[in-house]
Design an enzyme around this catalytic site. Structure first.
Site, PDB file in Angstrom:
ATOM      1  N   LYS A   1       0.815  -1.348  -0.080  1.00  0.00           N
ATOM      2  CA  LYS A   1      -0.026   0.148  -0.032  1.00  0.00           C
ATOM      3  C   LYS A   1       0.875   1.171  -0.176  1.00  0.00           C
ATOM      4  O   LYS A   1       1.927   1.143   0.440  1.00  0.00           O
ATOM      5  CB  LYS A   1      -1.062   0.211   1.004  1.00  0.00           C
ATOM      6  CG  LYS A   1      -0.234  -0.003   2.690  1.00  0.00           C
ATOM      7  CD  LYS A   1       0.224   1.455   3.227  1.00  0.00           C
ATOM      8  CE  LYS A   1       0.734   1.246   4.369  1.00  0.00           C
ATOM      9  NZ  LYS A   1       1.621   2.599   5.015  1.00  0.00           N
TER      10      LYS A   1
ATOM     11  N   ASP B   1      -2.996  -1.100  10.394  1.00  0.00           N
ATOM     12  CA  ASP B   1      -3.043  -1.019   8.725  1.00  0.00           C
ATOM     13  C   ASP B   1      -3.812  -2.300   8.403  1.00  0.00           C
ATOM     14  O   ASP B   1      -4.174  -2.330   7.251  1.00  0.00           O
ATOM     15  CB  ASP B   1      -1.907  -1.093   8.363  1.00  0.00           C
ATOM     16  CG  ASP B   1      -1.412   0.532   8.477  1.00  0.00           C
ATOM     17  OD1 ASP B   1      -2.148   1.382   8.951  1.00  0.00           O
ATOM     18  OD2 ASP B   1       0.010   0.864   8.059  1.00  0.00           O
TER      19      ASP B   1
END
Length: 283
Positions: free
Chosen positions: A10, A141
């Site tokens: 990401k 996350d």
């Protein structure tokens, strides 16, 4: 039978620190987007209820690895609710391409892929909400990787709103250092009072990362890579680093710059995607 599952990277397209809670955690506003690049996790089911990671990480105990912790957490949660078939186990291996301490979410992505894949393979039937809630106990996350869509995140990163930012091409560069997250968050000079803004306002502003000034000050390698990339394109830190990225409209532009990179710079080119490669593989 062995199955393979994507565990994508990401980027934090922007990251602003808006405060610090009494428990020490920082509140933030950030924009997550996935890359069509990452690790690959292979899973082979076993029928003796055991979990084995066949590709250990040097310096990390087997039971402390996020992959193993995720598998055991799913196993316990499903078993406690009567949704784990008898004997469910797995041999897990990983083809690791994402650097540790790089700000690309590698460990969180690995944990999320294991949760999603084993829930499917073991036929536990847990919902994405349940998996995301479990994931949050492993790391802030993890939920965005579980849910699998680009998102605007608030709180400590767990309050997610799906968004669809432009899917650009990125040159992602690793400066050759690993930055533990606490090093950045404990720095007394870290900005901690950036005003909260709406997602609509933030998407219209120039993107930046509040952690970048600290990473550049404390790690000359990060400063050197960013200084070089900024000569070619808008560039910034992802997460708390150490990786930095430059954005381009086309793949060819990104690759042309990578070809000119100095020998000391390690990097790759990847496309930003709003649907996670993990979830795309399950369609």
């Amino acid at each position: 039978m062995r199955t393979q599952w994507p565990s994508p990277a990401k980027l934090n397209l922007f990251l602003y620190i808006t405060g610090q809670r009494a428990d020490g955690y920082h509140t933030l506003q950030t924009l997550f987007q996935f890359l069509d690049y990452g690790d690959t996790i292979s899973i082979e089911l076993r029928d003796d209820g055991d979990i084995r990671l066949l590709t250990p990480v040097e310096g990390v105990e087997h039971e402390d690895n996020l992959i193993v912790r995720a598998a055991r957490l799913l196993m316990k949660t499903a078993a406690d609710s009567g949704r784990l078939p008898t004997g469910s186990g797995a041999n897990i291996s990983i083809d690791k391409r994402l650097p540790m301490g790089g700000g690309l979410g590698g460990g969180s992505s690995n944990a999320a892929t294991v949760l999603v894949a084993l829930n499917h393979l073991w036929q536990c039937g847990l919902s994405m909400d349940e998996l995301a809630e479990m994931g949050l106990t492993l790391g802030a996350d993890v939920p965005v990787f579980v849910r699998g869509h680009a998102a605007f995140a608030e709180g400590v990163g767990e309050i997610l709103t799906p968004v669809d930012p432009p899917e650009k091409w990125y040159l992602v560069a690793h400066p050759g250092v690993s930055i533990p997250t606490p090093v950045i968050f404990k720095d007394p000079e870290l900005p901690r009072n950036t005003p909260k803004r709406s997602i609509e306002t933030l998407l219209k502003c120039e993107f930046s990362n509040d952690c970048e000034v600290i990473a550049r000050k404390r790690f000359r390698e990060v400063d050197a890579v960013l200084s070089w990339l900024l000569e070619y394109a808008p560039s910034r830190l992802t997460g708390t680093g150490a990786c930095v990225f430059a954005e381009f409209d086309t793949e060819s532009e990104a690759r042309q710059v990578l070809e000119q990179a100095p020998e000391w710079l390690n990097g790759f080119v990847a496309k930003g995607v709003n649907l996670s490669p993990l979830h795309r593989a399950m369609l």
